[in-house]
Design an enzyme around this catalytic site. Structure first.
Site, PDB file in Angstrom:
ATOM      1  N   HIS A 149      -5.343 -40.797  78.909  1.00 43.89           N
ATOM      2  CA  HIS A 149      -4.543 -41.874  79.504  1.00 43.89           C
ATOM      3  C   HIS A 149      -3.311 -41.388  80.250  1.00 43.89           C
ATOM      4  O   HIS A 149      -2.606 -42.178  80.857  1.00 43.89           O
ATOM      5  CB  HIS A 149      -4.111 -42.872  78.425  1.00 43.89           C
ATOM      6  CG  HIS A 149      -3.009 -42.343  77.557  1.00 43.89           C
ATOM      7  ND1 HIS A 149      -3.257 -41.508  76.502  1.00 43.89           N
ATOM      8  CD2 HIS A 149      -1.667 -42.499  77.608  1.00 43.89           C
ATOM      9  CE1 HIS A 149      -2.114 -41.179  75.933  1.00 43.89           C
ATOM     10  NE2 HIS A 149      -1.126 -41.758  76.583  1.00 43.89           N
TER      11      HIS A 149
HETATM   12  C1  UD1 Z   1       2.679 -45.317  76.898  1.00 42.70           C
HETATM   13  C2  UD1 Z   1       3.669 -44.173  76.706  1.00 42.70           C
HETATM   14  C3  UD1 Z   1       2.907 -42.907  76.318  1.00 42.70           C
HETATM   15  C4  UD1 Z   1       2.002 -43.144  75.133  1.00 42.70           C
HETATM   16  C5  UD1 Z   1       1.068 -44.297  75.462  1.00 42.70           C
HETATM   17  C6  UD1 Z   1       0.122 -44.582  74.304  1.00 42.70           C
HETATM   18  C7  UD1 Z   1       5.681 -44.271  78.147  1.00 42.70           C
HETATM   19  C8  UD1 Z   1       6.325 -43.661  79.329  1.00 42.70           C
HETATM   20  N1  UD1 Z   1       4.409 -43.903  77.926  1.00 42.70           N
HETATM   21  O1  UD1 Z   1       1.913 -44.990  78.039  1.00 42.70           O
HETATM   22  O2  UD1 Z   1       3.848 -41.910  75.978  1.00 42.70           O
HETATM   23  O3  UD1 Z   1       1.241 -41.988  74.858  1.00 42.70           O
HETATM   24  O4  UD1 Z   1       1.871 -45.455  75.738  1.00 42.70           O
HETATM   25  O5  UD1 Z   1      -0.725 -45.626  74.524  1.00 42.70           O
HETATM   26  O6  UD1 Z   1       6.293 -45.034  77.435  1.00 42.70           O
HETATM   27  N2  UD1 Z   1      -1.485 -51.956  79.390  1.00 42.70           N
HETATM   28  C9  UD1 Z   1      -2.333 -52.972  79.011  1.00 42.70           C
HETATM   29  N3  UD1 Z   1      -2.170 -53.476  77.749  1.00 42.70           N
HETATM   30  C10 UD1 Z   1      -1.230 -53.027  76.891  1.00 42.70           C
HETATM   31  C11 UD1 Z   1      -0.374 -51.991  77.316  1.00 42.70           C
HETATM   32  C12 UD1 Z   1      -0.521 -51.458  78.568  1.00 42.70           C
HETATM   33  O7  UD1 Z   1      -3.193 -53.412  79.754  1.00 42.70           O
HETATM   34  O8  UD1 Z   1      -1.125 -53.533  75.758  1.00 42.70           O
HETATM   35  C13 UD1 Z   1      -1.629 -51.379  80.751  1.00 42.70           C
HETATM   36  C14 UD1 Z   1      -0.422 -51.690  81.610  1.00 42.70           C
HETATM   37  O9  UD1 Z   1      -0.613 -52.848  82.331  1.00 42.70           O
HETATM   38  C15 UD1 Z   1      -0.319 -50.477  82.501  1.00 42.70           C
HETATM   39  C16 UD1 Z   1      -0.913 -49.366  81.676  1.00 42.70           C
HETATM   40  O10 UD1 Z   1      -1.659 -49.965  80.627  1.00 42.70           O
HETATM   41  O11 UD1 Z   1      -1.099 -50.627  83.651  1.00 42.70           O
HETATM   42  C17 UD1 Z   1       0.124 -48.431  81.175  1.00 42.70           C
HETATM   43  O12 UD1 Z   1       0.969 -48.991  80.148  1.00 42.70           O
HETATM   44  P1  UD1 Z   1       2.437 -48.400  79.886  1.00 42.70           P
HETATM   45  O13 UD1 Z   1       3.064 -49.057  78.720  1.00 42.70           O
HETATM   46  O14 UD1 Z   1       3.166 -48.384  81.145  1.00 42.70           O
HETATM   47  O15 UD1 Z   1       2.242 -46.880  79.553  1.00 42.70           O
HETATM   48  P2  UD1 Z   1       1.092 -46.114  78.791  1.00 42.70           P
HETATM   49  O16 UD1 Z   1       0.253 -45.438  79.802  1.00 42.70           O
HETATM   50  O17 UD1 Z   1       0.418 -47.001  77.791  1.00 42.70           O
END
Ligand code: UD1
Length: 349
Positions: free
Chosen positions: A194
């Site tokens: 991811h």
């Molecule tokens: C975040 C953390 C990362 C951790 C990861 C574990 C930061 C910078 N990164 O990254 O260190 O390893 O979580 O999962 O804080 N999304 C959903 N549903 C959710 C959450 C996210 O669809 O419940 C989607 C968001 O819309 C976005 C993507 O996933 O497009 C990324 O989510 P985001 O919270 O920005 O960062 P992660 O990649 O999850």
């Protein structure tokens, strides 16, 4: 009263052993960085974590906007609660945003899992780690190299305490219960990817999918993070998903740790998975050029593999070299939560 901050999937298993051991009154604040049931709610259910006292419901956006949104939402909650200390874990945006809010008011702050460094400033997590450690008062570390990193950055020796790894407390507590989860009857590998560096790059993600196909006929189970699923779909990479790679939705905690334990090998870019596989003695191949958790390579079962083309050979070698008994890593023993609670209570006196 203490504010305990959590926000994203890897925070919940770190905050759980702290809550279980803390006798001081605490508020559990969920920032809402992760909000899907599969990324958040299911962990509260399976870990039997208390419901958050407050959910800031910030949701997704860019790293910058998400960090700012959390600060804006947390400040009034912080001012109303007047906590005596704020405890943050890990390296996600929620970690930095809340510690930055608390220090402005001179409130003591504690960072659990301090001092980890990948020395790669293109990772948002590395920036979160560096800044959080510069401004936190008490730095609780999971392994000895973290102390050296923190001292090199000018943090005082007396702010740093080795407490071990709270994520492992939760793993050891729930592994017996996870035995009820079903896993494939045949040999299989487990894949999680991811990191923006891997999955926000169309060419790289395509090459990784191709490399995983070379491991056929080994079945690979891939519980995909929402970010990875979106990119595979948006870039039309479905046709590059090989037949031996089974894409499944993000797993709940018990299924995931059971799959890790039963796998021949785990291929990942997650931080926590490098640690969990090491403790269970399961071979791990980390698809990154660096790791902020080098102890998983020196004492554990992890190896780095930055080049997608080398994944198949790294996987075969790792399976051949699987240790007979799981490695022992100092203080990754199920007692970290109690040590963390003791340190938090000590700074309040
Ligand atoms: C975040 C953390 C990362 C951790 C990861 C574990 C930061 C910078 N990164 O990254 O260190 O390893 O979580 O999962 O804080 N999304 C959903 N549903 C959710 C959450 C996210 O669809 O419940 C989607 C968001 O819309 C976005 C993507 O996933 O497009 C990324 O989510 P985001 O919270 O920005 O960062 P992660 O990649 O999850």
């Amino acid at each position: 009263m203490i504010d305990l901050i959590c926000g994203a999937r890897p925070n919940f298993m770190k905050i759980d052993p702290i809550i279980r051991n803390l006798s001081e009154k605490a508020r559990l604040i969920h920032t809402g960085q992760h909000y899907d049931y599969s990324m958040s709610g299911s962990f509260f259910d399976q870990l039997e974590l208390p419901r958050p006292d407050i959910n800031l419901e910030v949701g997704s956006s860019t790293v910058t906007v998400q960090t700012a949104d959390i600060m804006k939402a947390y400040e009034p909650v912080f001012l109303q609660g007047k906590p005596d200390a704020v405890v943050v874990v890990g390296d996600v945006n929620s970690t930095l945003a809340c510690v930055l809010t608390a220090v402005r008011y001179g409130t003591p702050t504690v960072h659990v899992e301090a001092g980890l460094r990948s020395f790669d400033r293109t990772m948002p997590e590395e920036i979160n780690r560096l800044l959080t450690d510069q401004i936190s008062d008490l730095l609780l570390i999971t392994s000895s190299e973290a102390r050296i990193n923190l001292l090199n950055e000018g943090r005082p020796e007396n702010a740093i305490v080795m407490v071990g790894n709270p994520m492992i407390d939760t793993l050891l507590r729930l592994l017996p219960e996870s035995a009820h989860s079903t896993v494939p009857s045949e040999n299989f590998g487990l894949v999680t990817l991811h990191r923006p560096a891997n999955v926000d790059d169309k060419i790289l993600l395509g090459s990784i999918l191709d490399a995983l196909g070379e491991l056929a006929p080994l079945l690979l189970i891939f519980p995909a993070h929402p970010r990875t699923v979106k990119n595979i779909r948006n870039w039309g990479l479905q046709s590059r998903v090989p037949d031996n790679l089974k894409l499944v939705p993000a797993m709940d905690y018990l299924s995931f740790i059971r799959h890790q334990q039963a796998a021949q090998v785990v291929i990942t870019d997650s931080g926590g998975v490098q640690e969990e596989t090491s403790v269970m003695g399961v071979p791990c191949v980390t698809v990154r050029p660096n790791t902020e958790r080098p102890v998983t390579c020196t004492l554990g079962t992890n190896v780095l593999c930055p080049d997608p083309g080398s994944i198949p050979s790294a996987v075969i070698k790792q399976i051949e070299n699987r240790p007979d008994v799981p490695p022992l890593i100092p203080m990754w023993d199920g007692g970290a939560g109690a040590r963390i609670a003791r340190e938090i209570e000590r700074i309040l006196k």
